[in-house]
Design a protein around this motif. Structure first.
Motif, PDB file in Angstrom:
ATOM      1  N   ALA A 177      12.497  -3.676  -9.057  1.00 55.07           N
ATOM      2  CA  ALA A 177      12.352  -3.310 -10.467  1.00 55.07           C
ATOM      3  C   ALA A 177      11.445  -2.106 -10.660  1.00 55.07           C
ATOM      4  N   ALA A 178      10.953  -1.518  -9.538  1.00 62.65           N
ATOM      5  CA  ALA A 178       9.993  -0.402  -9.600  1.00 62.65           C
ATOM      6  C   ALA A 178       8.809  -0.764 -10.487  1.00 62.65           C
ATOM      7  N   ASP A 179       8.362  -2.003 -10.373  1.00 59.41           N
ATOM      8  CA  ASP A 179       7.273  -2.539 -11.194  1.00 59.41           C
ATOM      9  C   ASP A 179       5.967  -2.453 -10.393  1.00 59.41           C
ATOM     10  N   VAL A 180       5.260  -1.355 -10.537  1.00 62.67           N
ATOM     11  CA  VAL A 180       4.048  -1.141  -9.752  1.00 62.67           C
ATOM     12  C   VAL A 180       2.977  -2.162 -10.120  1.00 62.67           C
ATOM     13  N   ALA A 181       2.823  -2.461 -11.393  1.00 60.76           N
ATOM     14  CA  ALA A 181       1.826  -3.454 -11.802  1.00 60.76           C
ATOM     15  C   ALA A 181       2.132  -4.810 -11.186  1.00 60.76           C
ATOM     16  N   GLY A 182       3.416  -5.151 -11.111  1.00 61.34           N
ATOM     17  CA  GLY A 182       3.801  -6.406 -10.492  1.00 61.34           C
ATOM     18  C   GLY A 182       3.488  -6.430  -9.007  1.00 61.34           C
ATOM     19  N   LEU A 183       3.700  -5.312  -8.323  1.00 56.98           N
ATOM     20  CA  LEU A 183       3.366  -5.221  -6.903  1.00 56.98           C
ATOM     21  C   LEU A 183       1.862  -5.365  -6.685  1.00 56.98           C
ATOM     22  N   VAL A 184       1.096  -4.634  -7.458  1.00 58.37           N
ATOM     23  CA  VAL A 184      -0.355  -4.642  -7.285  1.00 58.37           C
ATOM     24  C   VAL A 184      -0.922  -6.037  -7.523  1.00 58.37           C
ATOM     25  N   ALA A 185      -0.325  -6.781  -8.448  1.00 58.56           N
ATOM     26  CA  ALA A 185      -0.807  -8.131  -8.742  1.00 58.56           C
ATOM     27  C   ALA A 185      -0.641  -9.076  -7.563  1.00 58.56           C
ATOM     28  N   LEU A 186       0.211  -8.728  -6.610  1.00 56.60           N
ATOM     29  CA  LEU A 186       0.458  -9.583  -5.445  1.00 56.60           C
ATOM     30  C   LEU A 186      -0.436  -9.235  -4.264  1.00 56.60           C
ATOM     31  N   LEU A 187      -1.279  -8.215  -4.395  1.00 55.40           N
ATOM     32  CA  LEU A 187      -2.099  -7.729  -3.287  1.00 55.40           C
ATOM     33  C   LEU A 187      -3.475  -8.382  -3.286  1.00 55.40           C
ATOM     34  N   THR A 188      -4.093  -8.416  -2.102  1.00 53.97           N
ATOM     35  CA  THR A 188      -5.509  -8.724  -2.038  1.00 53.97           C
ATOM     36  C   THR A 188      -6.290  -7.496  -2.497  1.00 53.97           C
ATOM     37  N   GLU A 189      -7.545  -7.683  -2.811  1.00 51.22           N
ATOM     38  CA  GLU A 189      -8.338  -6.568  -3.331  1.00 51.22           C
ATOM     39  C   GLU A 189      -8.482  -5.439  -2.323  1.00 51.22           C
ATOM     40  N   ASP A 190      -8.542  -5.781  -1.039  1.00 50.87           N
ATOM     41  CA  ASP A 190      -8.717  -4.761   0.000  1.00 50.87           C
ATOM     42  C   ASP A 190      -7.431  -4.564   0.808  1.00 50.87           C
ATOM     43  N   ALA A 191      -6.287  -4.660   0.142  1.00 55.20           N
ATOM     44  CA  ALA A 191      -5.001  -4.511   0.823  1.00 55.20           C
ATOM     45  C   ALA A 191      -4.887  -3.143   1.496  1.00 55.20           C
TER      46      ALA A 191
END
Length: 324
Positions: free
Chosen positions: A210-224
């Protein structure tokens, strides 16, 4: 010509020898070549094999380990970008590949067969660990793999490497020290087959398609960590990851398809980007390190040799199926 009796004795060990050579070399293609070399050396030495001194498996590991040590003489290690320097803050930096670096390659889980049968203990094939092993001197690397991963007794390893148990124990201690803090603790990393991991990867795929960058970032650890061999750059943290993904979608458009696979006993996806003719072209292979807190690392490979090792179709049709 290798006869049927010889093949019946050595054939069952091919897969585990391939994994062993991969751990030593960091390259699937070189590991396959070294397994072939091992079988050729074993065939030539078959009349000298003494079952009273070692099992066929131990004998083959001796041949394979020494073949790997010979192959590693004078060679540069195989790194990931994060092993070459600090992270970049510039998410607009040129994406120039460093083709002179012999990059670490991922290992297709499809080549494992039954991981349980190969004693693939949890975490011992992770990309981060394989990358860390490449920093060790080759003989220390061999000792670490034979003792800690394959659990050969010290005396047996000494016989394999034609040294003493005391030298083996000393090399093992130095190797363990060299790996301290090199990869996440075993209990902190989840693996494919876990429902929570599969659900998180599904959400990542959905957000990416979906090219949803906010959605991707929400799945990351803080120090990804995001790294992209053969490009030597790498990025640390959600902010840099997100800004780089904004660039990816700006450069390549928002229309993507993702195909699930697995590498190094870790979840992975092949990413396909829609071309002008409507077909989806193979773009990257992405290998995830997943923790209970989210995606901690994404190693993104853009290498034709890696694609070939994973037998990835170069094109998907507009419906998402393999084409050509």
């Amino acid at each position: 010509m290798i006869d049927e009796d010889f093949e019946a004795r050595v054939g069952p060990h091919r897969r585990e020898l391939l994994v062993h050579c991969y751990r030593m070399l960091g390259s699937v293609h070189e590991a396959e070549d070294l397994v072939q070399e091992t079988m050729l050396r074993a065939w030539r030495a078959r009349e000298r094999y003494d079952a009273g001194l070692a099992s066929v498996r131990t004998w083959l590991y001796k041949i394979a380990t020494n073949a790997c040590l010979s192959a590693l003489q004078g060679r540069a290690r195989r790194p990931l970008p994060s092993g070459l320097g600090g992270p970049s803050d510039d998410t607009d930096a040129p994406l120039a590949p460093a083709l002179d670096v012999p990059w670490l390659q991922p290992f297709p889980d499809a080549l494992l067969g039954d991981p349980a049968a190969l004693a693939i203990r949890r975490g011992t094939l992770r990309l981060a660990l394989i990358a860390a092993m490449q920093v060790l001197p080759p003989k220390q690397r061999a000792v670490l793999i034979l003792r800690d991963v394959l659990e050969f007794p010290a005396a047996e390893v000494a016989a394999l490497l034609e040294t003493t148990p005391a030298a083996v124990n000393s090399a093992l201690q130095r190797a363990r020290t060299g790996l301290e803090g090199a990869s996440p603790a075993e209990d902190d990393v989840a693996e494919p087959g876990d429902d929570a991991v599969d659900a998180l990867v599904d959400r990542y795929i959905h957000s990416f398609e979906a090219a949803d960058v906010a959605g991707l970032v929400a799945l990351l650890t803080e120090d990804a960590v995001l790294e992209m061999p053969p490009v030597p750059l790498w990025y640390l943290g959600r902010d840099s990851y997100g800004r780089f993904m904004d660039r990816v979608f700006a450069m390549n458009g928002p229309d993507w398809r993702m195909v699930r696979t697995a590498a190094n006993a870790q979840p992975a996806v092949a990413a396909y980007n829609r071309g002008d003719d409507g077909a989806y072209l193979l773009h990257t292979l992405q290998v995830f390190t997943v923790t209970p807190q989210g995606v901690a690392r994404n190693v993104v490979f853009q290498d034709a040799r890696v694609f070939a090792a994973f037998d990835l179709p170069p094109v998907l049709d507009a419906g998402g199926g393999a084409s050509g």
